[in-house]
Design a protein around this motif. Structure first.
Motif, PDB file in Angstrom:
ATOM      1  N   GLY A   1      -0.185   7.692  -6.121  1.00 40.70           N
ATOM      2  CA  GLY A   1      -1.140   8.222  -5.484  1.00 40.70           C
ATOM      3  C   GLY A   1      -0.558   9.700  -4.886  1.00 40.70           C
ATOM      4  O   GLY A   1      -1.032  10.400  -3.937  1.00 40.70           O
ATOM      5  N   ARG A   2       0.569  10.164  -5.310  1.00 40.78           N
ATOM      6  CA  ARG A   2       1.379  11.220  -4.845  1.00 40.78           C
ATOM      7  C   ARG A   2       1.448  11.238  -3.383  1.00 40.78           C
ATOM      8  O   ARG A   2       1.480  12.270  -2.714  1.00 40.78           O
ATOM      9  N   GLY A   3       1.680  10.031  -2.804  1.00 42.53           N
ATOM     10  CA  GLY A   3       2.080   9.932  -1.420  1.00 42.53           C
ATOM     11  C   GLY A   3       0.908   9.938  -0.730  1.00 42.53           C
ATOM     12  O   GLY A   3       0.901   9.977   0.670  1.00 42.53           O
ATOM     13  N   THR A   4      -0.332  10.060  -1.136  1.00 42.27           N
ATOM     14  CA  THR A   4      -1.420  10.179  -0.209  1.00 42.27           C
ATOM     15  C   THR A   4      -1.940   8.653   0.339  1.00 42.27           C
ATOM     16  O   THR A   4      -1.928   7.710  -0.358  1.00 42.27           O
ATOM     17  N   ALA A   5      -2.363   8.833   1.681  1.00 38.22           N
ATOM     18  CA  ALA A   5      -3.158   7.811   2.322  1.00 38.22           C
ATOM     19  C   ALA A   5      -3.740   8.175   3.562  1.00 38.22           C
ATOM     20  O   ALA A   5      -3.104   8.611   4.347  1.00 38.22           O
ATOM     21  N   ASP A   6      -5.248   7.958   3.434  1.00 38.60           N
ATOM     22  CA  ASP A   6      -5.764   8.377   4.524  1.00 38.60           C
ATOM     23  C   ASP A   6      -6.688   6.985   5.083  1.00 38.60           C
ATOM     24  O   ASP A   6      -7.238   6.147   4.498  1.00 38.60           O
ATOM     25  N   LEU A   7      -6.521   6.958   6.494  1.00 38.84           N
ATOM     26  CA  LEU A   7      -7.372   5.774   7.223  1.00 38.84           C
ATOM     27  C   LEU A   7      -8.798   6.372   7.182  1.00 38.84           C
ATOM     28  O   LEU A   7      -9.078   7.281   7.666  1.00 38.84           O
ATOM     29  N   THR A   8      -9.646   5.336   6.906  1.00 38.71           N
ATOM     30  CA  THR A   8     -10.954   5.937   7.061  1.00 38.71           C
ATOM     31  C   THR A   8     -11.614   5.148   8.298  1.00 38.71           C
ATOM     32  O   THR A   8     -10.941   4.509   9.096  1.00 38.71           O
ATOM     33  N   ASP A   9     -12.665   5.836   8.614  1.00 38.32           N
ATOM     34  CA  ASP A   9     -13.302   5.287  10.085  1.00 38.32           C
ATOM     35  C   ASP A   9     -14.154   3.681   9.610  1.00 38.32           C
ATOM     36  O   ASP A   9     -15.006   3.307  10.365  1.00 38.32           O
ATOM     37  N   ARG A  10     -13.799   3.327   8.458  1.00 40.59           N
ATOM     38  CA  ARG A  10     -14.313   1.892   8.265  1.00 40.59           C
ATOM     39  C   ARG A  10     -13.202   0.866   7.785  1.00 40.59           C
ATOM     40  O   ARG A  10     -13.148   0.051   7.218  1.00 40.59           O
TER      41      ARG A  10
ATOM     42  N   ILE B   1       0.757  -1.262  -0.094  1.00 37.23           N
ATOM     43  CA  ILE B   1      -0.136  -0.044   0.075  1.00 37.23           C
ATOM     44  C   ILE B   1       0.825   1.413  -0.039  1.00 37.23           C
ATOM     45  O   ILE B   1       0.535   2.202  -0.604  1.00 37.23           O
ATOM     46  N   ALA B   2       1.865   1.146   1.037  1.00 36.32           N
ATOM     47  CA  ALA B   2       2.728   2.322   1.005  1.00 36.32           C
ATOM     48  C   ALA B   2       3.482   2.611  -0.305  1.00 36.32           C
ATOM     49  O   ALA B   2       3.519   3.861  -0.867  1.00 36.32           O
ATOM     50  N   ASP B   3       3.859   1.375  -1.267  1.00 38.88           N
ATOM     51  CA  ASP B   3       4.554   1.887  -2.384  1.00 38.88           C
ATOM     52  C   ASP B   3       3.613   2.279  -3.509  1.00 38.88           C
ATOM     53  O   ASP B   3       3.691   3.143  -4.315  1.00 38.88           O
TER      54      ASP B   3
ATOM     55  N   ASN C   1     -10.699   0.871   6.185  1.00 35.40           N
ATOM     56  CA  ASN C   1      -9.725   1.220   4.837  1.00 35.40           C
ATOM     57  C   ASN C   1      -8.807   2.019   4.615  1.00 35.40           C
ATOM     58  O   ASN C   1      -8.664   3.005   5.748  1.00 35.40           O
ATOM     59  N   VAL C   2      -8.125   1.966   3.569  1.00 33.16           N
ATOM     60  CA  VAL C   2      -7.129   2.893   3.311  1.00 33.16           C
ATOM     61  C   VAL C   2      -7.635   3.778   1.968  1.00 33.16           C
ATOM     62  O   VAL C   2      -7.769   2.796   1.067  1.00 33.16           O
ATOM     63  N   GLN C   3      -7.419   4.842   1.814  1.00 36.34           N
ATOM     64  CA  GLN C   3      -7.913   5.582   0.483  1.00 36.34           C
ATOM     65  C   GLN C   3      -6.685   6.362  -0.020  1.00 36.34           C
ATOM     66  O   GLN C   3      -5.993   7.048   0.664  1.00 36.34           O
ATOM     67  N   LEU C   4      -6.580   6.381  -1.193  1.00 31.48           N
ATOM     68  CA  LEU C   4      -5.543   6.994  -1.963  1.00 31.48           C
ATOM     69  C   LEU C   4      -6.163   8.039  -3.091  1.00 31.48           C
ATOM     70  O   LEU C   4      -7.264   7.823  -3.243  1.00 31.48           O
ATOM     71  N   HIS C   5      -5.463   8.938  -3.275  1.00 29.84           N
ATOM     72  CA  HIS C   5      -6.009  10.021  -4.331  1.00 29.84           C
ATOM     73  C   HIS C   5      -5.076  10.105  -5.310  1.00 29.84           C
ATOM     74  O   HIS C   5      -3.910   9.634  -5.432  1.00 29.84           O
TER      75      HIS C   5
END
Length: 557
Positions: free
Chosen positions: A124-133, A116-118, A135-139
């Motif tokens: 994803g321009r380095g984006t990674a958000d933890l959700t309240d479900r 996921i980090a790679d 999951n991980v979201q990239l942009h």
């Protein structure tokens, strides 16, 4: 001659329920799903769209079926919140995607975390958000890169299948399943069985709306079963036998409802079949006429638990289920797993708080490296936008805490850092009206500076629109994004405020005080004021939510 009574009463309008014969689509979304199953978009992405680029994507796929694989177009930068409800979707769309990676039960090994980090750094321009479900979201994901992203994820057992769309989405589970010394049941096996049997199955890929699930034996009730479409909550019979209490029909958004106990006892080996029955009822009897009435909560609310149980047992399971007990009250007043606590095997788990779930690819790599250096191969995501590292031996606890905190991953955070959540907001979301992540992050910093000694439990949930992705109605302080007028008469970003929402022993939705709003800039002043009033007036052991119910309106403003 008298008119027959029947003429005075129109036949009730069909709600689009398949089981009652209403098979013709009643809105554009239903039409799209009938025309082609969302699962079929995968091959078009691989064969056509990723090769020919963004402009080749069929609009029905772009704003519909691609969600079946966790892809949403993100918001074009520079469009203010006042335009959210006015512009057409194609005017709001950017040429980039949010990509949601489903992490059922919040369970990751280090190889998965590094992949996921790679992907975050490469695509994803380095984006990674933890959700309240969990999951991980990239942009910033481009359509051309999606097949390679899928390949990398699937090589390590992850996917984006049905992470969004009118589908069975990620299955929430306690991040400490199998290791919590006080858990009633380890639900890992049930989560895997439900995932393997139903996710990606065309028989369940056309639901009236999204379908959110939780299966947990957690004594803290960390998966918030009260607000899921279906939830299995571990219970114990007087005989000592352990199983699950079935809940259905919870959900927030613009018409919040708590889930209802169906009243049955489900053995662990029955969970997959009962899940299939509940999702089958939703598919067949769920309302498909109006999108805003299509969640299962409306059906459960109209039928009541007794009828729901009867249909489940007679039409879907073909056998009765025994009555069962209600769950015990949740352990503690913070339903999360932040801090250092013993596992049942003598090791420790270490839960830490990234600020409002915001991470990046480099930070994910750092978390993996820290875990590995301290002998752990397992990390977990939580439903509070936090993370947990498992299996730390007693002699390495101090070292891992020090290293996490040196990376601004707080193991002993303030209440404000620990219990503030924020949705994606206007930065990327096409539904949002206001900015959330930066506002919430700034709020945490300000409150830590102004109220350094505050230690009570206090949830602050920041949402960019009315849809409640960040669960505003069940927060102590729930903030619903909207445009407000400031002291100079200008329209600016701000929030409507809900106060005193809660789950658990005394569940209730937040109190709305007439006209209670704040600008984003004025938010720290408002929260400081209301929290100070609470501190001054609270009785021994009184929670914020309980205080709100008796407080004068003047003290809430």
């Amino acid at each position: 001659m008298s008119t027959p009574a029947s003429r005075h009463h129109k036949r009730p309008r069909g709600e689009g329920q398949w089981a009652l014969g209403y098979r013709e689509p009643l809105n554009k979304n239903e039409e799209n799903k009938k025309n082609d199953d969302g699962l079929n978009v995968r091959q078009r992405i691989i064969d056509i769209y990723s090769k020919l680029g963004f402009d080749s994507i069929d609009p029905a796929d772009l704003r519909g079926r691609m969600r079946w694989y966790g892809l949403y177009t993100q918001r074009k930068p520079g469009i203010d919140g006042g335009k959210t409800a006015i512009l057409e979707p194609e005017e709001l769309d950017d040429r980039y995607f949010m990509l949601r990676i489903r992490i059922d039960g919040g369970q990751l090994d280090l190889r998965q975390l590094r992949v996921i980090a790679d992907i975050s750094n490469d695509y994803g321009r380095g984006t990674a958000d933890l959700t309240d479900r969990q999951n991980v979201q990239l942009h910033w994901v481009e359509i051309e890169s999606v097949p390679d992203i899928w390949r990398r994820l699937e090589e390590v057992g992850l996917s984006t299948t049905e992470a969004c769309g009118d589908t069975p989405r990620v299955i929430l589970g306690c991040p400490l399943a199998g290791i919590d010394a006080e858990e009633l049941l380890d639900s890992t096996g049930e989560i895997h069985e439900v995932h393997d049997e139903y996710i990606g199955d065309p028989a369940y890929s056309n639901l009236p709306r999204k379908f959110k699930s939780a299966i947990s034996g957690c004594p803290a009730h960390c998966t918030v079963h009260e607000i899921n479409d279906v939830a299995f909550v571990a219970v114990q019979l007087p005989t000592g036998e352990k199983g699950y209490d079935l809940w259905a029909g919870g959900g927030l958004s613009t018409n919040p409802m708590f889930g209802k106990r169906i009243g049955v006892f489900v053995r662990p080996d029955q969970v997959a079949d009962v899940y299939g029955g509940v999702i089958g009822i939703f598919r067949d009897y769920g309302y498909r006429r109006l999108r805003h009435r299509a969640r299962i909560k409306f059906l459960v609310n109209d039928w009541g638990p007794e009828k729901f149980r009867e249909v489940l047992e007679t039409e879907y399971l073909k056998e009765p289920l025994p009555d069962g007990p209600a769950p015990e009250a949740p352990r503690g007043n913070r339903r999360d797993h932040v801090g250092v606590y013993p596992q049942k095997d003598g090791n420790f788990y270490v839960g830490f708080a990234p600020k409002v779930g915001r991470l990046d690819g480099d930070k994910l790599h750092a978390i993996a490296d820290i875990a590995e250096r301290h002998g752990s191969g397992r990390v977990r995501t939580t439903v509070e936008q936090k993370m947990v590292i498992l299996d730390i031996t007693p002699d390495r606890v101090d070292s891992i805490v020090a290293e996490l905190e040196a990376n601004d991953l707080q193991v002993r955070p303030s209440t404000f850092r620990r219990q503030t959540m924020a949705c994606t907001g206007i930065e990327y979301c096409k539904l949002a009206i206001v900015e959330t992540k930066a506002v919430a992050s700034n709020l945490i910093d300000e409150l830590e500076r102004r109220l350094p000694d505050f230690s009570d439990a206090l949830t602050i949930n920041v949402n960019g629109c009315p849809n409640s992705c960040a669960r505003i109605q069940v927060a102590d302080i729930g903030l619903k994004g909207q445009l407000v007028v400031n002291d100079k008469g200008e329209q600016v970003e701000g929030f409507q405020i809900h106060l005193g929402g809660s789950l658990g022993v005394n569940p209730g939705f937040g109190r709305k005080v007439r006209g209670l709003k704040t600008t984003s800039d004025g938010l720290p002043d408002y929260v400081e004021r209301v929290v100070t009033h609470f501190e001054d007036q609270k009785k021994e052991g009184e929670s914020f939510a309980d205080w709100v119910q008796r407080a004068d309106e003047a003290d809430l403003k």
